[in-house]
Design an enzyme around this catalytic site. Structure first.
Site, PDB file in Angstrom:
ATOM      1  CG  HIS A  50      -2.003   1.000   1.176  1.00  0.00           C
ATOM      2  ND1 HIS A  50      -3.240   0.693   0.674  1.00  0.00           N
ATOM      3  CD2 HIS A  50      -2.068   2.304   1.545  1.00  0.00           C
ATOM      4  CE1 HIS A  50      -4.025   1.757   0.738  1.00  0.00           C
ATOM      5  NE2 HIS A  50      -3.333   2.757   1.263  1.00  0.00           N
ATOM      6  CG  ASP A 109      -2.367   6.280   0.321  1.00  0.00           C
ATOM      7  OD1 ASP A 109      -3.368   6.085  -0.381  1.00  0.00           O
ATOM      8  OD2 ASP A 109      -2.235   5.807   1.461  1.00  0.00           O
ATOM      9  CD  GLU A 111      -6.917   3.165   1.677  1.00  0.00           C
ATOM     10  OE1 GLU A 111      -6.614   2.929   2.858  1.00  0.00           O
ATOM     11  OE2 GLU A 111      -6.313   3.977   0.962  1.00  0.00           O
ATOM     12  CG  HIS A 151     -10.767   4.665   4.075  1.00  0.00           C
ATOM     13  ND1 HIS A 151     -10.784   5.903   4.666  1.00  0.00           N
ATOM     14  CD2 HIS A 151      -9.462   4.321   3.952  1.00  0.00           C
ATOM     15  CE1 HIS A 151      -9.545   6.303   4.889  1.00  0.00           C
ATOM     16  NE2 HIS A 151      -8.712   5.365   4.470  1.00  0.00           N
ATOM     17  CG  HIS A 154      -9.158   1.070   6.329  1.00  0.00           C
ATOM     18  ND1 HIS A 154      -9.097   2.173   7.152  1.00  0.00           N
ATOM     19  CD2 HIS A 154      -8.144   1.205   5.436  1.00  0.00           C
ATOM     20  CE1 HIS A 154      -8.090   2.952   6.762  1.00  0.00           C
ATOM     21  NE2 HIS A 154      -7.484   2.382   5.738  1.00  0.00           N
ATOM     22  CG  HIS A 200      -2.841  -0.103   4.581  1.00  0.00           C
ATOM     23  ND1 HIS A 200      -3.842  -0.634   3.821  1.00  0.00           N
ATOM     24  CD2 HIS A 200      -3.296   1.132   4.960  1.00  0.00           C
ATOM     25  CE1 HIS A 200      -4.861   0.218   3.744  1.00  0.00           C
ATOM     26  NE2 HIS A 200      -4.554   1.293   4.435  1.00  0.00           N
ATOM     27  CG  ASP A 221      -0.801   4.014   4.892  1.00  0.00           C
ATOM     28  OD1 ASP A 221      -1.062   4.428   3.747  1.00  0.00           O
ATOM     29  OD2 ASP A 221      -1.540   4.222   5.864  1.00  0.00           O
TER      30      ASP A 221
END
Length: 420
Positions: free
Chosen positions: A44, A46, A151, A178, A219, A240, A348
């Site tokens: 993961h 971003d 995600e 999420h 999540h 993650h 992450d």
């Protein structure tokens, strides 16, 4: 870990580093050799959202070939990916849970477009990967295998048809929620609505299995984890997350779920979010949030008073920090409870505002591997952690899809609980 004990440990580690410098250098050299031999796959990152926020979604808005650690807030660039030995990267196509489902669908397609333009902009560094074989081939050719992970299940807008189109666009995992509970699945950080998955949520999992899209349980609530593992015909992932048995954060995976992974075949990819990996950091953050809520209730309509109060509170209570030892504690906990075949890495990067001490970006992986080697990890187990386990899961998901496509047509259920 208590702050005073952390200081003592830090001092001990510093002395040990001075005494054992050559040995540590040798372990880092071994780590780099292993990372060159087989792909390290991070679950993961971003960067696509960071590009959207800071550079108008332009992968060439900043030169990603350069080490940007001194000139930007980015954790990721090609120079540091190379230095970190990253051979496969799941690029998160995150969009906020505050969006409506249709807004989220549009934004997710835009994020997928960012990933594909990133690959086109830097073809010597990246290539799109859709299968486990792709990852190994691309790594063998000296590029970074680029995979796409969605995600937040709100992005399918309650449509299995959209789910299929996202798969066709290249998405190879989807995080079911999420930060908010959706119209079909409970989040770990919101009030529950379904006690896990709704009937439509179960169908989403089955259609993901049929397509060959990994079911990502980062999540989601513990009940959703349990339901998804019970329903799934394929191994699941946590792209993650870390271990709740080490840090009691709701985003982490409890031991009750870790014990299910040997039968399911899934993998927990350890994340580096400080509040997820260090109990002192988590508790400090919770206290900070409580203090902000208290000040806001005392000073409604006076944000300056709230800001002044928070500055005073923070000055009196400096924030604790996490470090590489915390990351290793979570890796080893998952190994000890679920087994060595069920742990991976999902940093992450570029999705968080702070990182553990000793880590400034995606170049940190050799340091983590060196610490594991120092602790006696075998080279074979290191290779499972860095990518072997994820490749096994990917192949398991691909095999389950091949079986189901012989027996099942696309699922066509609609969500009776969808908002009008």
């Amino acid at each position: 870990m208590p702050y005073r004990l952390r200081l003592l440990l830090a001092g001990s580690l510093a002395v040990a580093a001075l005494v054992a410098g050559p040995a540590l250098a040798q372990e880092e050299a071994t780590a780099r050799r292993l990372l060159a031999a087989a792909p390290l796959i991070d679950g993961h990152n971003d960067l696509p959202w960071a590009l959207r926020q800071a550079y108008n979604s332009d992968p060439q808005g900043v030169d990603l070939r350069m080490d940007l650690s001194g000139s930007t807030r980015l954790h990721t660039d090609i120079a540091r990916l190379r230095a970190g030995g990253v051979g496969g990267q799941f690029w998160s196509v995150y969009v906020p849970a505050s969006m409506t489902p249709l807004e989220a669908a549009r934004a997710t397609f835009e994020q997928i477009d960012v990933v594909k333009r990133l690959i086109v902009a830097y073809p010597d560094a990246f290539e799109l990967a859709l299968t486990a074989d792709d990852v190994e081939r691309i790594h063998g050719e000296g590029r970074i295998a680029s995979l796409i992970g969605m995600e937040g299940g709100y992005s399918i807008a309650d449509s299995l048809g959209l789910l299929r189109v996202f798969y066709d666009a290249g998405a190879r995992y989807m995080t079911l929620t999420h930060s908010k509970t959706t119209s079909w699945a409970d989040s770990a950080t919101d009030a529950p609505r379904w006690d896990g998955l709704s009937p439509f949520g179960e169908t989403v999992v089955l259609e993901m299995n049929r397509l060959g899209m990994m079911v990502d349980l980062s999540h989601v609530s513990e009940a959703t984890m349990m339901d998804a593992i019970r329903i799934s015909h394929a191994p699941v992932i946590f792209s993650h997350s870390s271990a709740r048995g080490v840090t009691d954060h709701p985003r982490n995976v409890p031991d009750s779920v870790l014990r299910l992974l040997p039968d399911n075949g899934g993998v927990v990819m350890i994340t580096f979010v400080p509040s997820f990996i260090d109990e002192d950091v988590r508790a400090w953050g919770a206290d900070q949030s409580a203090e902000r809520a208290r000040l806001e209730s005392l000073h409604p309509g006076d944000p300056e008073a709230v800001t002044d109060g928070m500055e005073a509170w923070t000055a009196a209570r400096p924030a604790p920090t996490a470090d590489i030892a915390d990351i290793v504690a979570h890796i080893e906990h998952v190994r000890d409870v679920a087994g060595i075949d069920h742990v991976g890495l999902g940093g992450d990067f570029d999705g968080i505002s702070s990182l553990p001490d000793g880590i400034s970006g995606v170049d940190a992986y050799p340091l983590i591997m060196a610490e594991l080697l120092r602790r006696g990890w075998s080279e074979a187990d290191i290779l499972k952690l860095t990518g072997g386990n994820v490749l096994r899961v990917m192949r398991g998901v691909e095999a389950a899809a091949a079986r189901m496509q012989l027996e099942e047509s696309p699922f066509l259920m609609t969500n009776p609980d969808a908002a009008d």
